[in-house]
Structures are given as structure tokens and as C-alpha cells.
Scaffold this motif. Structure first.
Motif, PDB file in Angstrom:
ATOM      1  N   GLN A 105      25.025  15.150  33.509  1.00  0.00           N
ATOM      2  CA  GLN A 105      25.586  14.983  31.672  1.00  0.00           C
ATOM      3  C   GLN A 105      24.496  15.936  31.142  1.00  0.00           C
ATOM      4  N   TYR A 106      23.748  16.712  31.721  1.00  0.00           N
ATOM      5  CA  TYR A 106      23.480  18.166  31.524  1.00  0.00           C
ATOM      6  C   TYR A 106      24.269  19.355  30.924  1.00  0.00           C
TER       7      TYR A 106
ATOM      8  N   GLU B 204      14.324  20.908  30.101  1.00  0.00           N
ATOM      9  CA  GLU B 204      14.841  20.261  30.579  1.00  0.00           C
ATOM     10  C   GLU B 204      15.921  19.771  31.761  1.00  0.00           C
ATOM     11  N   LYS B 205      16.432  20.596  30.786  1.00  0.00           N
ATOM     12  CA  LYS B 205      18.010  21.400  31.530  1.00  0.00           C
ATOM     13  C   LYS B 205      17.173  21.982  32.543  1.00  0.00           C
TER      14      LYS B 205
ATOM     15  N   ASN C 152      14.387  13.977  27.318  1.00  0.00           N
ATOM     16  CA  ASN C 152      14.984  13.919  28.459  1.00  0.00           C
ATOM     17  C   ASN C 152      16.422  12.457  28.358  1.00  0.00           C
TER      18      ASN C 152
ATOM     19  N   SER D 255      19.765   9.552  41.681  1.00  0.00           N
ATOM     20  CA  SER D 255      20.471   9.616  40.251  1.00  0.00           C
ATOM     21  C   SER D 255      20.608  11.485  39.355  1.00  0.00           C
ATOM     22  N   TYR D 256      19.730  12.266  41.182  1.00  0.00           N
ATOM     23  CA  TYR D 256      19.561  13.920  40.507  1.00  0.00           C
ATOM     24  C   TYR D 256      21.347  14.156  39.670  1.00  0.00           C
TER      25      TYR D 256
ATOM     26  N   ILE E 153      16.519  20.777  35.742  1.00  0.00           N
ATOM     27  CA  ILE E 153      17.518  19.397  36.496  1.00  0.00           C
ATOM     28  C   ILE E 153      17.833  20.617  37.521  1.00  0.00           C
TER      29      ILE E 153
ATOM     30  N   GLU F 166      24.163  12.992  38.789  1.00  0.00           N
ATOM     31  CA  GLU F 166      24.451  12.015  37.690  1.00  0.00           C
ATOM     32  C   GLU F 166      23.709  12.647  36.149  1.00  0.00           C
ATOM     33  N   ARG F 167      22.776  13.151  36.411  1.00  0.00           N
ATOM     34  CA  ARG F 167      22.036  13.693  35.369  1.00  0.00           C
ATOM     35  C   ARG F 167      22.228  15.719  34.965  1.00  0.00           C
TER      36      ARG F 167
END
Length: 466
Positions: free
Chosen positions: A368-369, A345-346, A302, A361-362, A349, A364-365
Motif C-alpha cells: 500500500q505504501y 511512516e513510509k 498511518n 500484515s507487513y 515500513i 500488505e502495508r
């Protein structure tokens, strides 16, 4: 004149009779008022009349004015109105009314009594106003039995107390021992100082690391260890020439990183990822590699920023070399599980936008992914042909992990799967094997077993490969 006299005489006689009756009535009323009635009551009117309801019953609150004789029957009021018979007495505070329709007195609980009239009181029903001689005898017998039991219980307590020391003596002994209660932070600070001491042996350092591993499972303790410089000497332990210190240091680091974003960030900033990959590529004992893989997986979970650095620093290349050299399969399973977790994980998301209320924060995550090109790296580094090799293991758990990873990688590896004849034959063989196991379990009455799940994974992969 004679007629007038006769009329006057008759009028006088009538007036005298009327006066006599009035005097007699007054005497009768005076006697009635002066005589004490059997149920004399002093009432204070508390009249409640409905709106426009002429002739409604009057409500009165009754208070005892004279002492009630002992032989009077005491009526126990309830929430409902009940008829009050002649010769009956009521408790103070009760409501009494004169029913103008029937001419009878009625009684019920007063307002103050109604406040404390609970469900428990309703269930108990009417309370007896007197007790029979038999009931009194039984009550006295019960009191004696209780007293005897209390006496025996006291004797038992004395016997038990004689086996233990008084609390005051224990307090004195504790004070003489000069015991000091330490918090977790104080304990960790003491352990860190001992670890850094030049007089501390390797075995003592290893024991200190094991104590720290127990403490850092708590998130606050792991963060406190970082703030007091604990990461520095843990990384020094990873670079040690003693494999026992390497193993213990990796164990502490993995436990501190697990589900702790604060420590994950500090570890990446301090260069822990490079140290772990270097140690993983050079360490010899299997036990050290297992603990380092645990620390790497804890650091990457994560945490897309660390995953991107892992790929850019050749992390997949290090894992592929380790995968090829592992003959027992224990490292292969750990590596494949870690890769599957990163892919999942990816995917999760990317599916989070389906939630009716996405996390703040969706965005931003997702950003990043998006910088982590894991599946492209897996295809490039040859993992589409490496992962199927784990199916050759005899362990059911290893096969399950391989099948899940193959399904997760199917979007980039599907063409290679179809060209891999060994994979096709392995899937057919495994399906026949696990279907037989499922049939055997169904014969003995077991359903929804673990083997059914493996068959479903094989079917799903075969469908994708068609």
C-alpha cells in the motif's frame, strides 16, 4: 545312698531359692505396673527406619493418657529434636522418640503441627508457658486503655454522623428526582437527535459538537457515532456558512479519526477528504484552518490509502497555497510536521523487514505504501524550496520541524539544497547561534539541552549537502 540323698537335698534347696526369686520378681513387676508413674504416657508406635540401617532410632507419636500435674514444665517442641528431661510434659500430637544410642527421650513437632509451622512462627521463637504478675498488670492496663479509646472513637463517629443525612433518606430523595443514568451511546444518540432538530439554534449545535468531541476520544464511542449517522451531520457542519460550526465540526472529526482505523475508512468512503480539502482552500478564519489541518492529519496518519487519495485530489497543491499565504508561521509548522510524519511512516515500513519477527500484515502495508509517491510529488510541487523558508522563523520549535523535514526530503531534494544559497547561509548562521546557546548553557551547568539536538540536526544536513 548317702551321696544320692545329699545331692537330692541340695537340688531341692536350689530349686526353692530359684522359685522364691521368680515370685519376688513377679511381685516387683506387678507393683511397678500398678503404681502410677509421674510422667505416664500412652504411645502409638510410628516407626521409621532407613533402608538397611539396622539399629536406627524409633519415632513415636505421643498422646496424653493421664492428666499432667499443674507444676509440670511444658516443653514447646520445635522442628528440631530436643532432649526431654524427667518431669517434663509435651503437647498432644508431638513426636517423641527413644534415642537408643543415648538412652534419652527426645521430642519435636508432629506432622500436623509441622504443616502450619510458618516462617512467622519461627521468628516468634519459644512461647512462654506462663506470665509474670507484672506482665499481667501491663496487659490489663492496655485493655482498659483500648476500651477508653474505643469509647472516645464512638463519640467522634456520632458527631460526624450527625453532620450527614442517612443513606436511606438520600435514596428517597434520588428516587423523587427521577434521575436517569445514561450510557455514552445513549447520550450521543440524544445529542444527534437534538442537532438534527429544526428547533435547535446554531449556538446549541455548537455546544452539542463540543460535547461529542469529548466523547469520541474513546475509540468505541467514535465508532458508535459513525454507526448512528454522525459523520453525515459533521460533514454538513463543515459545509456550513457559519465558521463556528465549521471549526467545531472539524474538531469533532479530527478527534474521532485520531488512531481509529475504522472511522478513517468510513470517513474516506463518505467523501470526508474532499470536503476537508475544499473547506481548507476556501475557509477564511485562521482558527478554522487550524482545526481542518488537524482533521486532515488525523485522517492521513498511518493510512496509505487516504494518503494516495490526498495526493491524487491535489492535496499538496492546496497545502502549498496555504503555506505561501501564512505569514505567522503557525500553519507552516503544522503543514511541515504533517509532511514529515508521512515521509517517516513510509521509511519505517521499509525498515520493518529488519525485525526478527515481522508483522503478519507487513507485506500488505509495504504494497500500500508503495502506491504513495509522496517524495516525487514534493519535488514536483516545489516543496524543496518551500520548507527551507520555515528556518526564517524566530521560533525554535519551527526551526526544528523544518530541519527534520529537510533531512527526510534530502533523498529527492539534495541537488536543490546545494543550489539554494539562502539555505546554505541560513544553516551557517543558525549553527553559530545555537552553538553559542549551548556554550552558555554549559557554563551554568546544563548539558544535553534542546539546543544541542538542533546543532546535531544542522550538522547532519550539512554533511548530506557536501
Amino acid at each position: 545312698m548317702k551321696q544320692i540323698s545329699s545331692h537330692v537335698g541340695g537340688c531341692s534347696l536350689t530349686c526353692l531359692i530359684r522359685a522364691f526369686l521368680i515370685v519376688l520378681s513377679c511381685c516387683h513387676i506387678f507393683c511397678a505396673l500398678s503404681q502410677k508413674s509421674e510422667g505416664a504416657l500412652m504411645v502409638v508406635e510410628y516407626t521409621e527406619r532407613g533402608e538397611g540401617a539396622a539399629g536406627e532410632d524409633e519415632y513415636v507419636t505421643v498422646h496424653d493418657d493421664d492428666e499432667v500435674e499443674e507444676d509440670l514444665e511444658v516443653v514447646q517442641p520445635t522442628e528440631q529434636w530436643q532432649t526431654l528431661k524427667s518431669g517434663q510434659a509435651v503437647p498432644a500430637g508431638s513426636h517423641v522418640r527413644l534415642n537408643l544410642q543415648t538412652g534419652e527421650r527426645e521430642v519435636r513437632l508432629g506432622e500436623e503441627q509441622m504443616k502450619y509451622w510458618t516462617q512467622e512462627h519461627r521468628e516468634k521463637g519459644k512461647v512462654q508457658s506462663s506470665f509474670s504478675p507484672d506482665e499481667l498488670k501491663q496487659a490489663m492496663k492496655k485493655i482498659k486503655e483500648d476500651l477508653n479509646f474505643a469509647s472516645k472513637d464512638t463519640d467522634h463517629q456520632d458527631v460526624v454522623a450527625s453532620k450527614y443525612r442517612p443513606l436511606e433518606e438520600l435514596k428517597k430523595d434520588m428516587a423523587q428526582l427521577d434521575l436517569v443514568v445514561e450510557t455514552d451511546v445513549q447520550i450521543m444518540r440524544r445529542l444527534v437527535d437534538q442537532f438534527r432538530s429544526s428547533n435547535t439554534t446554531t449556538e446549541q449545535r455548537r455546544s452539542i459538537l463540543l460535547e461529542l468531541e469529548y466523547l469520541v476520544h474513546q475509540v468505541d464511542n467514535a465508532e458508535s457515532l459513525c454507526s448512528m449517522g454522525g459523520l453525515e451531520f459533521i460533514l454538513e457542519g463543515l459545509n456550513s456558512s457559519d465558521f463556528r460550526l465549521q471549526e467545531s465540526s472539524a474538531f469533532v472529526l479530527g478527534s474521532a479519526l485520531a488512531s481509529n482505523p475504522v472511522v478513517q475508512v468510513k470517513a474516506v468512503e463518505s467523501g470526508a477528504l474532499q470536503t476537508l480539502l475544499t473547506t481548507l482552500a476556501t475557509a477564511e478564519p485562521l482558527s478554522v484552518k487550524k482545526k481542518i489541518l488537524f482533521a486532515v492529519a488525523s485522517l492521513l496518519r498511518n493510512f496509505p490509502y487516504a494518503q494516495r487519495h490526498f495526493l491524487s485530489h491535489g492535496g499538496l497543491q492546496v497545502l502549498s497555497e496555504l503555506f505561501r499565504l501564512d505569514g505567522g508561521g503557525i500553519l507552516r509548522k503544522r503543514i511541515v510536521t504533517m509532511l514529515y510524519d508521512m515521509i517517516s511512516e513510509k521509511e519505517l515500513i521499509s525498515q520493518a523487514h529488519l525485525d526478527p519477527v515481522p508483522d503478519v500484515s507487513y507485506e500488505e502495508r509495504v504494497r500500500q505504501y508503495s502506491t504513495v509517491s509522496l517524495q516525487g510529488e514534493l519535488l514536483e510541487k516545489g516543496w524543496c524550496s518551500l520548507v527551507p523558508q520555515l528556518l526564517d522563523s524566530t521560533e525554535h520549535d519551527y526551526r526544528e520541524k523544518a530541519l527534520r523535514a529537510l533531512l527526510a526530503m534530502a533523498s529527492v531534494c539534495l541537488d536543490q539544497y546545494r543550489l539554494n544559497s539562502s539555505l546554505l547561509s541560513s544553516l551557517l548562521s543558525l549553527k553559530d547561534q545555537y552553538q553559542e546557546m549551548v556554550q552558555s548553557e554549559m557554563i551554568v551547568g546544563e548539558e544535553n539541552s534542546y539546543f544541542i539536538e538542533i546543532v546535531e540536526l544542522i550538522d547532519a544536513l550539512q554533511v548530506k549537502m557536501k
